[in-house]
Design a protein around this motif. Structure first.
Motif, PDB file in Angstrom:
ATOM      1  N   GLY A 193     -13.792   8.280   6.023  1.00 19.40           N
ATOM      2  CA  GLY A 193     -13.658   9.427   5.697  1.00 19.40           C
ATOM      3  C   GLY A 193     -12.063   9.661   5.877  1.00 19.40           C
ATOM      4  O   GLY A 193     -11.538   9.110   6.825  1.00 19.40           O
ATOM      5  N   HIS A 194     -11.589  10.695   5.119  1.00 21.01           N
ATOM      6  CA  HIS A 194      -9.981  10.889   5.022  1.00 21.01           C
ATOM      7  C   HIS A 194      -9.849  12.045   5.633  1.00 21.01           C
ATOM      8  O   HIS A 194     -10.051  13.017   5.139  1.00 21.01           O
ATOM      9  N   LEU A 195      -8.734  12.048   6.648  1.00 21.55           N
ATOM     10  CA  LEU A 195      -8.139  13.100   7.146  1.00 21.55           C
ATOM     11  C   LEU A 195      -6.688  12.784   7.313  1.00 21.55           C
ATOM     12  O   LEU A 195      -6.173  11.714   7.104  1.00 21.55           O
TER      13      LEU A 195
ATOM     14  N   LEU B 233      -9.394   9.870  -4.724  1.00 17.23           N
ATOM     15  CA  LEU B 233      -8.318  10.324  -4.038  1.00 17.23           C
ATOM     16  C   LEU B 233      -8.561   9.450  -2.528  1.00 17.23           C
ATOM     17  O   LEU B 233      -9.640   9.649  -2.013  1.00 17.23           O
ATOM     18  N   HIS B 234      -7.270   8.887  -2.212  1.00 14.18           N
ATOM     19  CA  HIS B 234      -7.356   8.286  -0.752  1.00 14.18           C
ATOM     20  C   HIS B 234      -6.107   9.121   0.002  1.00 14.18           C
ATOM     21  O   HIS B 234      -5.068   9.500  -0.568  1.00 14.18           O
ATOM     22  N   GLY B 235      -6.793   9.411   1.332  1.00 11.83           N
ATOM     23  CA  GLY B 235      -5.547  10.395   1.750  1.00 11.83           C
ATOM     24  C   GLY B 235      -5.346  11.705   1.184  1.00 11.83           C
ATOM     25  O   GLY B 235      -6.280  11.928   0.399  1.00 11.83           O
TER      26      GLY B 235
ATOM     27  N   MET C 161       0.221   6.094  -6.942  1.00 13.11           N
ATOM     28  CA  MET C 161      -1.146   5.711  -7.640  1.00 13.11           C
ATOM     29  C   MET C 161      -1.303   4.149  -7.141  1.00 13.11           C
ATOM     30  O   MET C 161      -0.233   3.506  -7.359  1.00 13.11           O
ATOM     31  N   ILE C 162      -2.497   3.767  -6.984  1.00 11.26           N
ATOM     32  CA  ILE C 162      -2.580   2.471  -6.721  1.00 11.26           C
ATOM     33  C   ILE C 162      -3.702   1.823  -7.563  1.00 11.26           C
ATOM     34  O   ILE C 162      -5.006   2.490  -7.746  1.00 11.26           O
ATOM     35  N   MET C 163      -3.534   0.715  -8.360  1.00 13.76           N
ATOM     36  CA  MET C 163      -4.252   0.042  -9.282  1.00 13.76           C
ATOM     37  C   MET C 163      -4.662  -1.572  -8.454  1.00 13.76           C
ATOM     38  O   MET C 163      -3.540  -2.304  -8.550  1.00 13.76           O
TER      39      MET C 163
ATOM     40  N   THR D 175       1.465  -7.349   1.823  1.00 19.90           N
ATOM     41  CA  THR D 175       0.073  -8.166   1.692  1.00 19.90           C
ATOM     42  C   THR D 175      -0.654  -7.429   2.851  1.00 19.90           C
ATOM     43  O   THR D 175      -0.210  -7.116   3.943  1.00 19.90           O
ATOM     44  N   TYR D 176      -2.026  -7.664   2.716  1.00 18.56           N
ATOM     45  CA  TYR D 176      -2.774  -7.340   3.904  1.00 18.56           C
ATOM     46  C   TYR D 176      -3.120  -8.400   4.737  1.00 18.56           C
ATOM     47  O   TYR D 176      -2.910  -9.581   4.323  1.00 18.56           O
ATOM     48  N   LEU D 177      -2.845  -8.256   6.022  1.00 22.67           N
ATOM     49  CA  LEU D 177      -3.097  -9.019   6.955  1.00 22.67           C
ATOM     50  C   LEU D 177      -4.440  -8.429   7.896  1.00 22.67           C
ATOM     51  O   LEU D 177      -4.145  -7.415   8.734  1.00 22.67           O
TER      52      LEU D 177
ATOM     53  N   PRO E 179       3.841  -6.891   5.930  1.00 21.84           N
ATOM     54  CA  PRO E 179       2.748  -7.429   6.310  1.00 21.84           C
ATOM     55  C   PRO E 179       1.909  -5.963   6.759  1.00 21.84           C
ATOM     56  O   PRO E 179       2.189  -5.404   7.773  1.00 21.84           O
ATOM     57  N   PHE E 180       0.961  -5.624   5.682  1.00 24.25           N
ATOM     58  CA  PHE E 180      -0.013  -4.517   6.198  1.00 24.25           C
ATOM     59  C   PHE E 180      -0.994  -4.912   7.013  1.00 24.25           C
ATOM     60  O   PHE E 180      -2.136  -5.379   6.808  1.00 24.25           O
ATOM     61  N   VAL E 181      -0.807  -4.698   8.436  1.00 25.07           N
ATOM     62  CA  VAL E 181      -1.698  -5.142   9.444  1.00 25.07           C
ATOM     63  C   VAL E 181      -2.950  -4.183   9.606  1.00 25.07           C
ATOM     64  O   VAL E 181      -2.620  -2.785   9.651  1.00 25.07           O
TER      65      VAL E 181
ATOM     66  N   GLY F 134       1.610   2.335  -2.766  1.00 24.09           N
ATOM     67  CA  GLY F 134       0.802   1.440  -2.121  1.00 24.09           C
ATOM     68  C   GLY F 134       0.177   1.914  -0.891  1.00 24.09           C
ATOM     69  O   GLY F 134       0.509   2.775  -0.143  1.00 24.09           O
ATOM     70  N   CYS F 135      -0.633   0.658  -0.449  1.00 16.50           N
ATOM     71  CA  CYS F 135      -1.355   0.881   0.898  1.00 16.50           C
ATOM     72  C   CYS F 135      -0.339   1.217   1.938  1.00 16.50           C
ATOM     73  O   CYS F 135      -0.653   2.127   2.838  1.00 16.50           O
ATOM     74  N   ALA F 136       0.718   0.363   2.099  1.00 15.73           N
ATOM     75  CA  ALA F 136       1.655   0.585   3.134  1.00 15.73           C
ATOM     76  C   ALA F 136       2.308   2.019   3.132  1.00 15.73           C
ATOM     77  O   ALA F 136       2.495   2.485   4.055  1.00 15.73           O
ATOM     78  N   ALA F 137       2.397   2.514   1.785  1.00  6.68           N
ATOM     79  CA  ALA F 137       3.004   3.861   1.616  1.00  6.68           C
ATOM     80  C   ALA F 137       2.023   4.793   2.103  1.00  6.68           C
ATOM     81  O   ALA F 137       2.454   5.836   2.776  1.00  6.68           O
ATOM     82  N   CYS F 138       0.835   4.402   1.791  1.00  8.68           N
ATOM     83  CA  CYS F 138      -0.197   5.375   2.363  1.00  8.68           C
ATOM     84  C   CYS F 138      -0.415   5.342   3.785  1.00  8.68           C
ATOM     85  O   CYS F 138      -0.582   6.266   4.520  1.00  8.68           O
ATOM     86  N   GLY F 139      -0.855   4.085   4.056  1.00 12.64           N
ATOM     87  CA  GLY F 139      -0.669   3.921   5.777  1.00 12.64           C
ATOM     88  C   GLY F 139      -2.160   4.250   6.246  1.00 12.64           C
ATOM     89  O   GLY F 139      -2.339   3.823   7.468  1.00 12.64           O
ATOM     90  N   ALA F 140      -3.057   4.943   5.744  1.00 17.29           N
ATOM     91  CA  ALA F 140      -4.294   5.318   6.165  1.00 17.29           C
ATOM     92  C   ALA F 140      -5.075   4.590   6.961  1.00 17.29           C
ATOM     93  O   ALA F 140      -5.923   4.758   7.894  1.00 17.29           O
ATOM     94  N   CYS F 141      -5.134   3.040   6.363  1.00 19.39           N
ATOM     95  CA  CYS F 141      -6.138   2.036   6.769  1.00 19.39           C
ATOM     96  C   CYS F 141      -5.451   1.174   8.161  1.00 19.39           C
ATOM     97  O   CYS F 141      -6.139   0.462   8.557  1.00 19.39           O
ATOM     98  N   SER F 142      -4.140   1.515   8.506  1.00 20.78           N
ATOM     99  CA  SER F 142      -3.604   0.924   9.404  1.00 20.78           C
ATOM    100  C   SER F 142      -3.113   1.957  10.641  1.00 20.78           C
ATOM    101  O   SER F 142      -3.189   3.100  10.423  1.00 20.78           O
TER     102      SER F 142
HETATM  103  S1  SF4 Z   1      -4.386   2.310   2.954  1.00 16.95           S
HETATM  104 FE1  SF4 Z   1      -4.849   1.770   0.912  1.00 16.95          FE
HETATM  105  S2  SF4 Z   1      -6.963   1.420   0.965  1.00 16.95           S
HETATM  106 FE2  SF4 Z   1      -6.483   2.610   2.669  1.00 16.95          FE
HETATM  107  S3  SF4 Z   1      -6.602   4.698   2.157  1.00 16.95           S
HETATM  108 FE3  SF4 Z   1      -4.658   4.315   1.818  1.00 16.95          FE
HETATM  109  S4  SF4 Z   1      -4.501   3.441  -0.258  1.00 16.95           S
HETATM  110 FE4  SF4 Z   1      -6.600   3.554   0.311  1.00 16.95          FE
END
Ligand code: SF4
Length: 351
Positions: A32-34, A94-96, A156-158, A258-260, A285-287, A336-344
């Motif tokens: 769930g995203h907050l 939508l992520h985040g 946007m992430i593809m 890269t994901y680690l 390195p997106f930990v 990208g994911c590191a720019a979003c940051g939500a999973c780390s």
């Molecule tokens: S870090 Fe990547 S996978 Fe995680 S919510 Fe953000 S965009 Fe989606």
């Protein structure tokens, strides 16, 4: 929010379902995203967690944790459909609060049970009918335009499942980027794929308009790679190095990531040393803590559990310190994911 509370939330997850949630899919999911303390947070949904999301707050054992929680409302673009009647929601999510993410090809040559990455559920969302197998570039352009206009999406992430071709799926990514950029030229786009056999494809992606690239290895430890991702482990680590180097040359320092994953049984100090080498190359390195998600072999067969909080905190802190020293932050990436940051938890540590 203290880093340890954020780590606990990332590992234990919460009960409840925020309006923006996802089930199976590529990458970390079942969350769930907050927005917590102003930062995107993708929190695993876990019925056994002591944390609860009650609609507006995050509680621990019934008490308000005091976290500054912003609920992300269901985006308006989810209610639209293409001319063929495909709901936009099945084409991109939508992520985040501000990231539009899509898996342009939802199948993977590595998804056979003895080959697939044990943490992955890319084809489960396809089986459940939540998405379509191949996204058409023109459809994605339509969705991106609506998501920017109606919901304030800023990047946007593809990503893609790996194809049998030597481009590993990158050429379809390039077609999708071109179509999106023709419609919404100012929307930054990150692409994600395996190292292509022909490194010139990386330039094709950049020329198509991609602003950043993720080439995800997940682990730098060959033994861990063979155990957790037998298919992907057939691509030797030196191929990743070549692809990262070429990507930094084409996209620039800190526009490659890269994901680690933390928690696959690797040595924490070796992981940190490997991250330092990546940073030196200009790769972020997106930990990310390993997330045991339903439908994956890790959960259904191996009964794997979330990693140790102390290890996740140590690795995240040390990698964040290295990133800060190098002047690299996720927020400085165009997309990208590191720019979003939500999973780390890196962004909460200033990286
Ligand atoms: S870090 Fe990547 S996978 Fe995680 S919510 Fe953000 S965009 Fe989606």
């Amino acid at each position: 929010m203290s880093v340890s509370t954020r780590v606990d939330l990332a590992l234990l997850g919460f009960r409840g379902r925020p309006p923006v949630s996802r089930s199976a899919g590529a990458g970390p999911s079942a969350d769930g995203h907050l927005v917590i303390d102003g930062i995107n947070a993708a929190i695993p949904r876990n019925d056994d967690s002591p944390f609860v999301f009650d609609g507006t707050r995050v509680l621990l054992d019934g008490q308000d944790t005091g976290l500054d929680v912003e609920v992300i409302e269901r985006p308006a673009f989810y209610d639209l459909r293409t001319a063929d009647g495909v709901p936009y929601e099945k084409l991109a999510r939508l992520h985040g609060r501000n990231v539009l993410a899509t898996t342009v090809v939802q199948t993977c040559i590595r998804y056979a049970p003895d080959q697939r990455c044990r943490f992955c559920t890319i084809e489960e969302s396809l089986r459940s009918g939540a998405t379509t197998a191949v996204k058409r570039p023109t459809d994605l352009a339509e969705v991106a335009e609506a998501a920017v206009r109606l919901d304030g999406v800023t990047q946007m992430i593809m990503t893609t499942g790996t194809s049998a071709g030597t481009d590993r799926g990158a050429r379809h990514l390039a077609r999708c980027v071109r179509a999106v950029k023709a419609t919404v030229p100012t929307l930054p786009v990150q692409v994600q794929c395996e190292p292509p056999a022909d490194l010139a494809v990386i330039t094709e992606l950049r020329e198509a308009g991609a602003d950043a690239i993720g080439i995800h290895i997940e682990s730098l430890d060959d033994e861990v790679r063979r155990r957790w991702m037998p298919g992907k482990a057939t691509v030797p680590i030196h191929r990743y190095h070549e692809a990262w180097r070429e990507a930094v040359r084409v996209f620039g320092r800190n526009q490659v990531s890269t994901y680690l994953l933390v928690g696959l049984g690797e040595d924490a100090d070796a992981l940190i040393a490997g991250a330092a080498e990546l940073i030196e190359m200009g790769v972020y390195p997106f930990v990310v803590p390993f997330r045991p998600q339903p439908g994956s072999l890790a959960v259904d067969v191996d009964r794997a559990t979330a990693p140790d909080a102390a290890v996740v905190e140590k690795v995240s802190r040390e990698v964040a310190a290295l990133l800060s020293l190098a002047g690299m932050t996720g927020a400085d990436q165009r997309a990208g994911c590191a720019a979003c940051g939500a999973c780390s938890v890196l962004q909460g540590l200033g990286a």
